[in-house]
Structure formats: C-alpha cells, structure tokens
Scaffold this motif. Structure first.
Motif, short mmCIF file in Angstrom:
data_model
loop_
_atom_site.label_atom_id
_atom_site.label_comp_id
_atom_site.label_asym_id
_atom_site.label_seq_id
_atom_site.Cartn_x
_atom_site.Cartn_y
_atom_site.Cartn_z
N VAL A 21 24.96 30.42 29.44
CA VAL A 21 26.13 30.02 29.40
C VAL A 21 27.03 29.89 30.17
O VAL A 21 27.34 29.67 30.97
CB VAL A 21 26.94 31.73 28.86
CG1 VAL A 21 25.64 32.04 27.53
CG2 VAL A 21 26.95 32.48 29.71
N PRO A 22 28.71 29.24 29.39
CA PRO A 22 29.57 28.85 29.99
C PRO A 22 30.02 29.81 31.38
O PRO A 22 30.07 31.09 31.14
CB PRO A 22 30.47 27.90 29.64
CG PRO A 22 30.22 27.73 28.44
CD PRO A 22 28.54 29.02 28.06
N VAL A 23 30.20 29.22 32.80
CA VAL A 23 31.03 30.61 33.47
C VAL A 23 32.42 30.55 33.48
O VAL A 23 33.02 29.43 32.71
CB VAL A 23 30.99 30.52 34.67
CG1 VAL A 23 31.67 30.94 36.31
CG2 VAL A 23 29.38 29.49 35.40
N PRO A 24 32.98 31.84 32.85
CA PRO A 24 33.88 31.73 32.29
C PRO A 24 34.81 31.79 32.97
O PRO A 24 34.86 32.13 34.61
CB PRO A 24 33.68 33.79 32.17
CG PRO A 24 32.59 33.93 33.29
CD PRO A 24 31.76 32.97 33.13
N GLN A 25 35.98 31.60 32.55
CA GLN A 25 37.25 30.84 33.28
C GLN A 25 38.26 31.85 33.98
O GLN A 25 38.50 32.98 32.79
CB GLN A 25 38.31 29.57 33.00
CG GLN A 25 36.87 28.83 32.79
CD GLN A 25 36.43 27.88 34.07
OE1 GLN A 25 37.24 28.26 35.15
NE2 GLN A 25 35.01 28.19 34.16
N PRO A 26 38.75 32.07 35.28
CA PRO A 26 38.86 33.59 35.04
C PRO A 26 40.90 33.55 34.86
O PRO A 26 40.71 32.62 35.44
CB PRO A 26 39.27 34.07 36.51
CG PRO A 26 38.96 32.66 37.29
CD PRO A 26 38.26 31.66 36.05
N GLY A 27 41.31 34.10 34.30
CA GLY A 27 42.60 34.01 33.67
C GLY A 27 43.75 34.63 35.20
O GLY A 27 43.40 34.63 35.66
N PRO A 28 44.81 34.54 34.41
CA PRO A 28 46.11 34.75 35.09
C PRO A 28 45.71 36.10 36.28
O PRO A 28 45.34 37.48 34.93
CB PRO A 28 47.48 34.83 34.54
CG PRO A 28 47.06 33.97 33.61
CD PRO A 28 45.70 33.74 33.45
N GLY A 29 45.93 36.66 37.73
CA GLY A 29 45.93 37.87 37.94
C GLY A 29 43.89 38.25 37.58
O GLY A 29 43.35 39.57 37.89
N GLN A 30 42.60 37.77 37.25
CA GLN A 30 41.44 38.07 36.83
C GLN A 30 40.59 36.74 37.91
O GLN A 30 41.26 36.01 38.94
CB GLN A 30 41.04 37.48 35.85
CG GLN A 30 42.00 38.08 34.88
CD GLN A 30 41.43 38.09 33.60
OE1 GLN A 30 40.76 36.90 33.59
NE2 GLN A 30 41.12 38.85 32.32
N VAL A 31 39.63 37.38 38.87
CA VAL A 31 39.06 37.21 39.15
C VAL A 31 37.38 36.94 38.70
O VAL A 31 36.67 37.74 37.86
CB VAL A 31 38.89 37.08 41.13
CG1 VAL A 31 39.64 37.38 41.43
CG2 VAL A 31 38.12 38.77 40.34
N VAL A 32 36.70 36.07 39.51
CA VAL A 32 35.15 35.82 38.65
C VAL A 32 34.66 36.24 39.99
O VAL A 32 34.00 35.91 40.51
CB VAL A 32 34.64 34.27 38.21
CG1 VAL A 32 32.91 34.32 38.71
CG2 VAL A 32 35.70 34.25 37.12
#
Length: 62
Positions: A21-32
């Motif tokens: 699956v695609p690696v999730p892209q973090p939103g503002p204030g988030q990290v992977v």
C-alpha cells in the motif's frame, strides 16, 4: 522514504493478508514512524478470529 509499504489486513478471512500500500503522508502536526519489528498479543489473535466471516464475523477489514 519508499513509496509503498507492506501492511497486514485482518477481517478478510481466517488469516492475515499482506498487501503493498502507499506509505501514508503525514498531515500538519503528524509524523510517520517506520516500524522495523512488531508483535501480536492474545487479544489480537481473538480479534482476528471474531472478524473472520467464515466464523460468523463481520468480514470488515481492520
């Protein structure tokens, strides 16, 4: 960072299924966070069995 990752899905049958699956892209204030190792506990195994549609479960992926 790679574009895809292996993810395990439950609720699709009596076993886990792995998918690319695609690696999730973090939103503002988030990290992977990259996990190199994971483990299951007894609650995970029973959750898998409860979701198994062949055993009367919902069959919903999680």
């Amino acid at each position: 960072m790679p574009e895809t990752m292996t993810a395990l899905f439950g609720g699709t049958g009596p076993d886990w299924t792995s998918r690319q699956v695609p690696v999730p892209q973090p939103g503002p204030g988030q990290v992977v966070v990259r996990a190199r190792a994971v483990a299951l506990n007894n609650a995970d195994a029973s959750m898998l069995a409860d979701a198994d549609p062949t055993s009367g479960g919902t069959g919903k992926e999680y």
